[in-house]
Design a protein around this motif. Structure first.
Motif, PDB file in Angstrom:
ATOM      1  N   HIS A  31       0.752  -1.112   0.114  1.00  0.00           N
ATOM      2  CA  HIS A  31      -0.128   0.152   0.011  1.00  0.00           C
ATOM      3  C   HIS A  31       0.963   1.204   0.120  1.00  0.00           C
ATOM      4  O   HIS A  31       2.105   1.167   0.656  1.00  0.00           O
ATOM      5  N   PRO A  32       0.346   2.335  -0.632  1.00  0.00           N
ATOM      6  CA  PRO A  32       1.310   3.496  -0.536  1.00  0.00           C
ATOM      7  C   PRO A  32       1.782   3.878   0.922  1.00  0.00           C
ATOM      8  O   PRO A  32       1.102   3.713   1.625  1.00  0.00           O
ATOM      9  N   ASP A  33       2.936   4.301   0.824  1.00  0.00           N
ATOM     10  CA  ASP A  33       3.622   5.030   2.429  1.00  0.00           C
ATOM     11  C   ASP A  33       3.922   4.021   3.337  1.00  0.00           C
ATOM     12  O   ASP A  33       4.368   4.331   4.184  1.00  0.00           O
ATOM     13  N   GLU A  73       8.475  12.574  -8.590  1.00  0.00           N
ATOM     14  CA  GLU A  73       8.548  11.790  -7.636  1.00  0.00           C
ATOM     15  C   GLU A  73       9.161  12.282  -6.364  1.00  0.00           C
ATOM     16  O   GLU A  73       8.754  12.339  -4.992  1.00  0.00           O
ATOM     17  N   ILE A  78       6.191  10.548  -3.653  1.00  0.00           N
ATOM     18  CA  ILE A  78       5.867   9.214  -3.680  1.00  0.00           C
ATOM     19  C   ILE A  78       6.199   8.604  -4.946  1.00  0.00           C
ATOM     20  O   ILE A  78       6.915   9.360  -5.628  1.00  0.00           O
ATOM     21  N   HIS A 102       0.681   3.516  -5.051  1.00  0.00           N
ATOM     22  CA  HIS A 102      -0.467   4.317  -5.543  1.00  0.00           C
ATOM     23  C   HIS A 102      -1.535   3.334  -6.536  1.00  0.00           C
ATOM     24  O   HIS A 102      -0.613   3.033  -7.674  1.00  0.00           O
ATOM     25  N   LYS A 103      -2.742   3.222  -6.306  1.00  0.00           N
ATOM     26  CA  LYS A 103      -3.576   2.465  -7.245  1.00  0.00           C
ATOM     27  C   LYS A 103      -3.508   3.061  -8.605  1.00  0.00           C
ATOM     28  O   LYS A 103      -3.627   2.368  -9.580  1.00  0.00           O
ATOM     29  N   ASP A 104      -3.442   4.273  -8.587  1.00  0.00           N
ATOM     30  CA  ASP A 104      -3.685   4.808 -10.151  1.00  0.00           C
ATOM     31  C   ASP A 104      -2.372   4.267 -10.911  1.00  0.00           C
ATOM     32  O   ASP A 104      -2.170   4.301 -12.177  1.00  0.00           O
ATOM     33  N   SER A 106      -1.091   1.267 -10.538  1.00  0.00           N
ATOM     34  CA  SER A 106      -0.846  -0.294 -10.376  1.00  0.00           C
ATOM     35  C   SER A 106      -0.583  -1.177 -11.679  1.00  0.00           C
ATOM     36  O   SER A 106      -0.044  -1.969 -11.460  1.00  0.00           O
ATOM     37  N   GLN A 132      -4.545  -1.821  -0.562  1.00  0.00           N
ATOM     38  CA  GLN A 132      -3.730  -2.060  -1.992  1.00  0.00           C
ATOM     39  C   GLN A 132      -2.644  -3.162  -1.714  1.00  0.00           C
ATOM     40  O   GLN A 132      -2.631  -3.956  -2.596  1.00  0.00           O
ATOM     41  N   LEU A 456      -4.549  10.277 -11.428  1.00  0.00           N
ATOM     42  CA  LEU A 456      -3.105  10.482 -11.317  1.00  0.00           C
ATOM     43  C   LEU A 456      -2.213  10.390 -12.528  1.00  0.00           C
ATOM     44  O   LEU A 456      -1.006  11.118 -12.648  1.00  0.00           O
TER      45      LEU A 456
END
Ligand SMILES: Nc1nc2c(ncn2[C@@H]2O[C@H](COP(=O)(O)OP(=O)(O)OP(=O)(O)O)[C@@H](O)[C@H]2O)c(=O)[nH]1
Ligand SMILES: [Mg+2]
Length: 546
Positions: A31-33, A73, A78, A102-104, A106, A132, A456
């Motif tokens: 997952h992000p982060d 980035e 990110i 991030h899912k955008d 993926s 995610q 995104l």
């Protein structure tokens, strides 16, 4: 008898099997982060590939990591695009791929998963399994990829370690075997206990985590190490360890390799706690490149014919070289620079002269590569994502998953004087698969209609057009959120005869396949009911050679 065997095994074959055995190719996902890029940086530090994690001169909030090198980035903190880092450690050759969470983005991450033999799944120990991570895990499970878990951020108030293990089993349905165990938690997090060697590793924090963390190692009874812990932390750790021993689970290599059980490591990437143990533990248990089965044929990595496939394309990685790199995962045989291979898409022979090993946005000419390696090829405009390169035209990989776009937007060029730059940049980004372009049927609108997995991606397109091609652009939201492909053999008069719900529109993808754009799912379902004999598909139909 012995002599015959020796004669059959040629020195070239011995060296290729040895090279395969020392390759470890893996992605870091989450997952992000959760801390993938931070962990990547620390693996490089412990692997001896960089001297300092990050850059000493980097300003606060302006990160200078090896794997997040794109302007956007660095600015946003990110990861937007996956990065390949190849380095040697303890006799192994590692190909590490840091992925965006991030899912955008993926689609990029999923393509990377086709190119690796194992993954490290990073979990934020305060948050547990996030959506995610769950999705990415599912993809790994379907592919049977072995998964190693890093419970990160133990330096912050975290969930109970036992609860985290339980979550892995309950939410993901995978067995979890703790290879090490956290000592203390949050501000009191001191280190980990290695359950295999029965040693405590107590770390000291180093400012900014740029250098390796000093560590003292000793058994539970070692007075010197014991003296560094308060009673409460020590007793809690001993109690939990006894409970784990009592449960009697043993490390099951076969279950790990089958993706049914995950070895779990605790630590803190940013503080360098537990990173070395993760790296060594991963290398001990992760698999070397295996055979791939394609269309019923098993292709062993030791197959003397060279083969590999392109899973990613990216342009302008290095401002000094304005060119595009095709990322190839080598699957079998040996790659030699200048070799001639068969290219599946064009069905032509091509000579591969410009080959590189990659380290973030840095590159170095490479003369040979072996299964497991990811190499970058420069200077082949006809190469596309998913293409096979091989010395045996019978080998054809079909690894790359396709995604259905869910975001649609027109992209205007406000500066007609820069039309050439705008078009050139857009064509490049289309080839990289960052976005797709659609063309409305019977329309005089010349503005490109872009389709992406998430919005995104549009921001990335705009930013890259401006920074890499000097072309401004303006987005205009388009009124659709669903796209479905029509049968490829549908005739124009049959399209005319379709009964379209209000607001829907016919368009063509870049391969001239007809699609229907709908404002929402309901409208797509309505179409299916009113046009029963016209099946819709969420994916474009693939042609034989794609
Ligand atoms: N407290 C704490 N913070 C951490 C740790 N590891 C990473 N972070 C922080 O978490 C934030 C996100 O870290 P990244 O490494 O960029 O996360 P990522 O998973 O690569 O993020 P995306 O690639 O955008 O999905 C940063 O501010 C890191 O400094 C850790 O062990 N402890
Ligand atoms: Mg990242």
């Amino acid at each position: 008898m012995f002599l015959t065997v020796v004669l059959l095994v040629s020195p070239a074959f011995v060296s290729i099997t040895e090279e395969i055995q020392r390759r470890r190719t893996f992605a870091i996902i989450s997952h992000p982060d959760a801390g993938k890029t931070t962990l990547t940086e620390k693996l490089l530090l412990y692997g001896g590939a960089v001297q300092l994690a990050g850059s000493v001169t980097s300003r606060k909030n302006q990160r200078a990591t090896t794997s997040d090198w794109m302007e956007l980035e660095k600015k946003r903190g990110i990861s937007i695009s996956s990065t390949v880092l190849q380095f040697d450690y303890n006799g192994y050759r590692l190909n590490l791929l840091d992925t965006p969470g991030h899912k955008d983005f993926s689609e990029d991450t999923y393509r990377v998963l086709t190119a690796v033999d194992a993954v490290v799944m990073v979990i934020d120990s305060a948050k547990g399994i996030e959506p995610q991570t769950r999705k990415l895990f599912e993809v790994c499970r379907q592919r049977g990829v072995p998964i190693f878990t890093f419970m990160n951020k133990c330096d912050r108030p975290m969930k109970e370690p036992l609860a985290l293990l339980d979550e892995l089993e309950r939410v993901l349905g995978i067995g979890a075997f703790p290879v090490n165990w956290p000592i203390g938690n949050g501000f009191e997090f001191r280190g980990v206990f290695d359950r295999q060697t029965k040693q405590m590793h107590l770390f000291e924090r180093v400012v900014g985590g740029k250098y390796r963390a000093p560590v003292s190692v000793g058994s539970l009874n070692d007075p010197e190490v014991r003296g560094q812990l308060d009673d409460a932390t020590f007793l809690k750790t001993v109690e939990e360890l006894e409970m784990l021993e009592h449960a009697g689970e043993i490390f099951d290599d076969a279950a790990v390799l089958a993706g049914k059980s995950t070895p779990v490591f605790f630590g803190s990437g940013v503080n360098n706690f537990g990173v070395q143990l993760l790296l060594d533990g991963f290398l001990k248990h992760a698999p070397a490149p295996k055979s791939r089965v394609m269309g019923g044929i098993e292709i062993s990595p030791a197959n003397p014919e060279f083969s590999g496939f392109i899973f990613k394309i990216q342009a302008n990685m290095d401002p000094k070289h304005r060119d595009r790199i095709a990322f190839v995962r080598v699957c079998s045989g040996k790659f030699d620079r200048d070799m001639t291979v068969f290219h599946s898409r064009s069905e032509k022979k091509v000579r591969l002269s410009s080959s590189h090993k990659l380290f973030g946005n840095e590159r170095e000419t490479v003369d040979e590569a072996f299964p497991g390696d990811v190499i970058g090829l420069v200077g082949h405009d006809s190469f596309g994502i998913g293409d096979t390169l091989t010395t045996d035209p019978k080998i054809l990989y079909k690894e790359i998953p396709r995604f259905t776009p869910e975001a649609f937007s027109y992209l205007h060029n406000p500066n007609t004087g820069k039309y050439k730059q705008f078009r050139q940049g857009l064509d490049q980004l289309l080839q990289e698969g960052v976005i797709q372009a659609l063309y409305l049927r019977n329309s005089s609108i010349k503005v490109p209609l872009l389709a992406a997995v998430g919005p995104l991606q549009f921001e990335v397109v705009q930013f890259r057009l401006e920074s890499e091609y000097g072309a401004e652009s303006r987005l205009e939201a388009a009124p659709w959120s669903v796209v479905r492909w029509l049968p490829t053999d549908i005739k124009e008069d049959e399209i005319d005869a379709l009964s379209l719900p209000t607001g829907s529109k016919i368009a063509y993808d870049i391969g001239k396949n007809p699609v229907v754009l709908f404002s929402n799912d309901w409208s797509a379902e309505y179409f299916a009911k009113t046009n029963e004999r016209v099946p819709l598909s969420a994916q474009p139909v693939q042609t034989a050679r794609e």
